[in-house]
Design a protein around this motif. Structure first.
Motif, short mmCIF file in Angstrom:
data_model
loop_
_atom_site.label_atom_id
_atom_site.label_comp_id
_atom_site.label_asym_id
_atom_site.label_seq_id
_atom_site.Cartn_x
_atom_site.Cartn_y
_atom_site.Cartn_z
N ALA A 46 0.84 -1.20 0.00
CA ALA A 46 0.00 0.00 0.00
C ALA A 46 0.87 1.25 0.00
N ARG A 47 1.19 1.73 -1.20
CA ARG A 47 1.91 2.99 -1.34
C ARG A 47 0.99 4.00 -2.03
N PHE A 48 1.02 5.23 -1.53
CA PHE A 48 0.21 6.30 -2.10
C PHE A 48 1.18 7.35 -2.62
N ASP A 49 1.40 7.32 -3.92
CA ASP A 49 2.50 8.05 -4.54
C ASP A 49 1.97 9.20 -5.39
N ALA A 50 2.56 10.39 -5.22
CA ALA A 50 2.12 11.56 -5.99
C ALA A 50 2.30 11.36 -7.49
N ARG A 51 3.24 10.53 -7.90
CA ARG A 51 3.47 10.33 -9.34
C ARG A 51 2.31 9.62 -10.02
N ASP A 52 1.42 9.03 -9.23
CA ASP A 52 0.29 8.28 -9.79
C ASP A 52 -0.95 9.14 -10.00
#
Length: 240
Positions: A46-52
């Motif tokens: 569970a990663r919440f990445d700005a690049r997505d």
């Protein structure tokens, strides 16, 4: 307020021939400023990445949202954001729909942003002003399915999730509603144990969503459903 929603996604199309699909997965409801803090061993799930999101050119998801809203005359300022999304799982993410519920500092609704991704690597954000029931309408501006052109509009019902998650998106074309998508689920606490359970039940969940969309597209193609040409998508202001 972070939570997990094991959910069922359903698509029903009625033209040029009836076709329905159902897919089980799970989604996250998070505060993007305060995402879940997980044990190191579970973080790859569970990663919440700005690049997505929002073109990925800014350091945080909130900064991307603010950059999208500012040219449209909306100042988030000290307001709050609740975000429904798929997390990046083992390095992979695919988000057909991410929803942001934006509120002013006093808690009153400000706007809703629906961020749509297609399987061609394109994205488009719709700025919405829903009514008290979460209903809003907007013109369609992104090629999503190869079997529908970019015309018509969407009727959306996007109430902010509580105990239940219950979203509906309908495509309208020439007075008809040839496509309906629903997302329905039940809230679970965003604990390591809950994450482990849903991740074991739905391994590689985002890759599975992407694969399912492509599989059903192949089935529709083999049934000779007419394919519509894909126009070039114009990048939105604030999303380069």
């Amino acid at each position: 307020m972070n939570a997990l929603y094991p959910c069922t996604i359903r698509h029903v199309r009625t033209t040029p021939r009836r076709y329905a699909l159902r897919h089980r997965t799970y989604m996250w409801l998070i505060d993007p400023d305060r995402p879940p803090r997980l044990p190191a061993v579970l973080r790859p799930l569970a990663r919440f990445d700005a690049r997505d999101h929002f073109g990925g050119g800014v350091p945080t998801i909130r900064a991307g949202l603010e950059r999208f809203l500012a040219p449209r005359g909306i100042e988030l300022a000290d307001g709050t954001v609740t975000m429904l999304t798929h997390a990046r799982v083992l390095g992979h993410v695919f988000n057909p729909l991410t929803v942001y519920w934006c509120r002013r500092a006093d808690g009153t609704p400000l706007c809703v942003v629906a961020e749509v991704h297609n399987t061609y690597g394109e994205r488009h954000c719709y700025l919405l002003r829903p009514d008290a029931a979460g209903r809003a309408e907007t013109a369609k501006e992104l090629y999503v399915s190869p079997f529908f052109p970019v015309d018509g509009g969407y009727r959306m019902r996007l109430p902010e999730p509580g105990r239940r998650l219950d979203l509906t998106v309908q495509l309208e074309r020439a007075g008809t509603r040839p496509f309906t998508a629903t997302v329905r689920g039940t809230r679970r606490p965003a604990t390591p144990a809950s994450l482990l359970r849903v991740a074991l039940r739905h391994p590689l969940s985002t890759a599975a969503v992407s694969a399912a969309i492509r599989l059903h597209g192949i089935r529709l193609y083999l049934r000779r459903t007419p394919v519509q040409p894909r126009p070039r998508h114009r990048t939105q202001e604030g999303m380069q």
